[in-house]
Design an enzyme around this catalytic site. Structure first.
Site, PDB file in Angstrom:
ATOM      1  N   HIS A 275       8.067-101.016  96.904  1.00 22.45           N
ATOM      2  CA  HIS A 275       9.150-101.059  97.884  1.00 22.45           C
ATOM      3  C   HIS A 275       9.738-102.469  97.968  1.00 22.45           C
ATOM      4  O   HIS A 275      10.954-102.666  97.938  1.00 22.45           O
ATOM      5  CB  HIS A 275       8.551-100.639  99.233  1.00 22.45           C
ATOM      6  CG  HIS A 275       9.565-100.346 100.286  1.00 22.45           C
ATOM      7  ND1 HIS A 275       9.238 -99.976 101.553  1.00 22.45           N
ATOM      8  CD2 HIS A 275      10.900-100.387 100.261  1.00 22.45           C
ATOM      9  CE1 HIS A 275      10.331 -99.802 102.262  1.00 22.45           C
ATOM     10  NE2 HIS A 275      11.366-100.049 101.489  1.00 22.45           N
ATOM     11  N   CYS A 587      17.401 -94.191  84.003  1.00 17.86           N
ATOM     12  CA  CYS A 587      17.443 -94.844  85.320  1.00 17.86           C
ATOM     13  C   CYS A 587      16.208 -95.696  85.578  1.00 17.86           C
ATOM     14  O   CYS A 587      16.061 -96.253  86.661  1.00 17.86           O
ATOM     15  CB  CYS A 587      17.636 -93.824  86.432  1.00 17.86           C
ATOM     16  SG  CYS A 587      16.272 -92.668  86.549  1.00 17.86           S
TER      17      CYS A 587
HETATM   18  C1  PEP Z   1      11.083 -94.287  86.672  1.00 19.25           C
HETATM   19  O1  PEP Z   1       9.931 -93.845  86.740  1.00 19.25           O
HETATM   20  O2  PEP Z   1      11.553 -94.857  85.669  1.00 19.25           O
HETATM   21  C2  PEP Z   1      11.982 -94.163  87.826  1.00 19.25           C
HETATM   22  C3  PEP Z   1      13.246 -94.520  87.772  1.00 19.25           C
HETATM   23  O3  PEP Z   1      11.429 -93.707  88.973  1.00 19.25           O
HETATM   24  P1  PEP Z   1      10.548 -94.642  89.938  1.00 19.25           P
HETATM   25  O4  PEP Z   1      10.567 -95.989  89.349  1.00 19.25           O
HETATM   26  O5  PEP Z   1      11.198 -94.580  91.277  1.00 19.25           O
HETATM   27  O6  PEP Z   1       9.233 -93.971  89.874  1.00 19.25           O
END
Ligand code: PEP
Ligand code: MG
Length: 628
Positions: A275, A587
């Site tokens: 976070h 992402c």
């Molecule tokens: C990921 O796992 O690459 C992702 C974008 O999700 P998070 O980082 O929120 O787990």
């Protein structure tokens, strides 16, 4: 100007050193080229440099033109000579949590401890002990209320309000007074009652009980400090430009300060995806986490230099490092001015491939920064931060307001909202199971949502209601089986039917999935037949493919998105998506990695989503990707 140089960079010019070389070259106006084996590449072009395939020990020719050629050549030669890695021995790579360079005074964020006191007081001291208790309770409540009133962050305000409710709760205060009347010291009464209450609250059959229990412990700790005239430390005490040194930074502390004022953050614990890291990136504050190996030196340091992009922390930097950082910061400023030109560009590769460069967001507060950075919509809205910040699961109406607000800011672009992804590195007090041996392999993401329709359905209903306000797409985290997509679709249908019967306005959205598990990669052909799009979460995909915990700094050298296995998985996913006519985005943090952007685009990725601070840089890179 021309010079021959033997490349002594360890392992040759592969993705990682190329990223550094590109970054270094961009600090100069000169065009420097590397000639090797009949081929030539500008040192600003990662794709071309990759294609040169220069190995350690090979000799290349450098050719340069432009007004600062001499300095640029000198620095690039030093880099190729492997000198840079040796020039910074005090720096220990940790976790690159948020890009940027910072150098400034260390601010040690360590909460004071309650001093030991006798458990009981003499009978003659009971009355004054009672007055001490009442005075402390009144001061504490007033202080928390005042903090709540002046915080701009809605989540923090809610947490503070919950704390002030507890601090002035009459039952709590009556129990404390009763114990003090019976001869207990007020500090002992507060600590004992706090512990008992917290235990009772935690045992309640309420998904947010453990959150409430933690609040109770916080109030008891704050009250004990108040009784002793000790003030809890807040980040507001840090001077402007300070580098915060902490074990870890709780959401409450981060939300309660003006982050943009800080120079940087170094935490012993934490992860790229914690976070605190996500918020630091959202506000453009350089941060390095997982610096445990430097704990002793950091705790004693007066000044600290950090390079958030490389995960470098330098306690008490010497004069040469100070100068190096000052030069780099100046170059970064110059670069930022150049990047402004790309803010409103819809980038295409020179061969004409249009790429959407979108923002990763965790809260509405980050929208301004995303828009100012030129985000082409939102590629990942992490809804879990809304849940983590709140004192309980946010109501359907509150979620509807948030989703609608984001859609309204991007009338021209898609907004991809990810359904609740908690568990593992994003635990949520009260919702995630506490007794799992392997939380990363446990009930997290879509698994948790499907097991908790009472939490999942309000989110799906809020999304359906928000859909008419823009181009909404929804994606599911941590999918490992087609049945999860189908079960979600069934729930969405149920929600739609309910909304229709209630006469509540709603719309539709594309439903895609995140590709984050090896299972999703290997069944991409099946999933692509039913998902509207894929968004590859390279953070988790890397962790699961490499069997390397994304939070564990000791395996960070394995948990790399540029590993051939991860790149092969991404290629396979793109190929499956193309066979079934759906698009693929990325992402995870790798989406903004200059060494990987060309490889992703070559594989067929058409959307990259990242922290707002990286958007213009990646747009510029895409526009210059010769050969793609
Ligand atoms: C990921 O796992 O690459 C992702 C974008 O999700 P998070 O980082 O929120 O787990
Ligand atoms: Mg993930």
């Amino acid at each position: 100007m021309q010079r021959n140089i033997n490349v002594r960079v360890k392992g040759g010019l592969h993705a990682r050193p190329i990223a550094e070389l590109v970054r270094l070259s961009r600090a100069f106006r000169a065009d420097i080229e590397i000639l090797h084996d009949g081929r030539v590449a500008l040192t600003r072009s990662s794709m071309k440099l990759l294609m040169l395939g220069v190995k350690e020990g090979q000799t290349v020719t450098l050719r340069g033109r432009g007004d600062d050629t001499q300095t640029a050549m000198d620095q690039i030669c030093r880099f190729l000579d492997g000198a840079q890695a040796q020039a910074t021995p005090p720096a220990k790579p940790a976790i690159a949590a948020s890009d940027g360079l910072a150098i400034g005074p260390a601010f040690h964020f360590v909460q004071p401890r309650v001093h030991p006191e006798p458990d009981y007081v003499e009978a003659c001291a009971v009355e004054s002990e009672l007055r001490r208790l009442q005075g402390a309770a009144a001061r504490l409540t007033a202080r928390i209320r005042a903090d709540a009133a002046c915080t701009a962050h809605a989540g923090t305000r809610q947490i503070l309000q919950a704390l002030s409710d507890l601090a002035e709760d009459t039952e709590w205060l009556d129990t404390l007074a009763g114990r003090v009347r019976a001869g207990m010291s007020s500090v002992a009464a507060v600590q004992q009652t706090g512990t008992e209450n917290a235990r009772q609250i935690a045992a309640l059959d309420d998904p947010y009980a453990s959150a409430r229990a933690e609040d109770m412990r916080s109030v008891a700790h704050l009250m004990a400090l108040e009784l002793q005239g000790q003030k809890p430390l807040t980040l507001n005490a840090a001077p402007d430009g300070a580098i915060i040194v902490a074990d870890e930074l709780p959401a409450l502390d981060i939300g309660n300060t003006d982050l943009a004022r800080l120079g940087g953050i170094v935490c012993m614990k934490g992860a790229v995806t914690s976070h605190a890291a996500i918020i630091a990136r959202a506000y453009g504050v350089p941060a390095v986490f997982g610096a445990e190996a430097l704990r002793d030196r950091l705790c004693a340091a007066h000044r600290i230099a950090i390079d958030g992009a490389r995960g470098l922390v330098i306690p008490d930097p010497d004069a040469a490092t100070e100068q190096q950082f000052a030069d780099a910061a100046q170059a970064a400023q110059k670069d930022a001015a150049d990047l402004l030109r790309f803010r409103d560009v819809a980038p295409q590769t020179p061969a004409g491939h249009a790429i959407t460069v979108a923002a990763n967001l965790g809260s509405v507060a980050e929208l301004d920064r995303a828009c100012a950075a030129g985000a082409m919509g939102v590629g990942l809205f992490r809804t879990e931060l809304m849940f983590i910040d709140a004192a309980g699961p946010p109501a359907e109406d509150d979620q509807y307001q948030v989703y609608s607000a984001i859609l309204a800011r991007f009338p021209e672009h898609p907004v991809i909202i990810r359904t609740l992804d908690i568990g593992a590195d994003k635990p949520l007090r009260g919702l995630t199971a506490t007794a799992e041996e392997n939380p990363a392999l446990g009930v997290r993401g879509i698994r948790l949502c499907l097991s908790r329709p009472d939490v999942f359905k309000p989110q799906l209903r809020a999304l359906l209601r928000a859909a008419p306000h823009g181009h909404l797409k929804v994606m599911l985290p941590m999918v490992s089986d087609l049945s999860e997509l189908r079960a979600t679709r069934d729930l969405i249908d149920q929600c739609r039917t309910e909304l229709t019967h209630e006469g509540t306005a709603h719309g539709t959205f594309d439903l895609g999935i995140m590709v984050e598990t090896p299972a999703a990669v290997l069944t991409a052909d099946l999933l692509a037949q039913e998902a509207a799009f894929f968004s590859i979460g390279t953070n988790d995909l890397t962790q699961y493919l490499m069997a390397a915990d994304r939070l564990n700094p000791n395996v960070a050298q394995l948990c790399r998105a540029d590993h051939p296995s991860v790149l092969a998985a991404i290629k396979a996913v793109c190929a499956a998506a193309s066979r079934h006519g759906i698009w693929v985005g990325i992402c995870g943090e790798a989406a903004a990695d200059p060494a990987l952007v060309p490889l992703f685009i070559a594989a067929g990725v058409t959307e990259l989503s990242m922290s707002p601070g990286a958007i213009a840089r990646v747009k510029r890179q895409i526009c210059g990707l010769e050969g793609l």
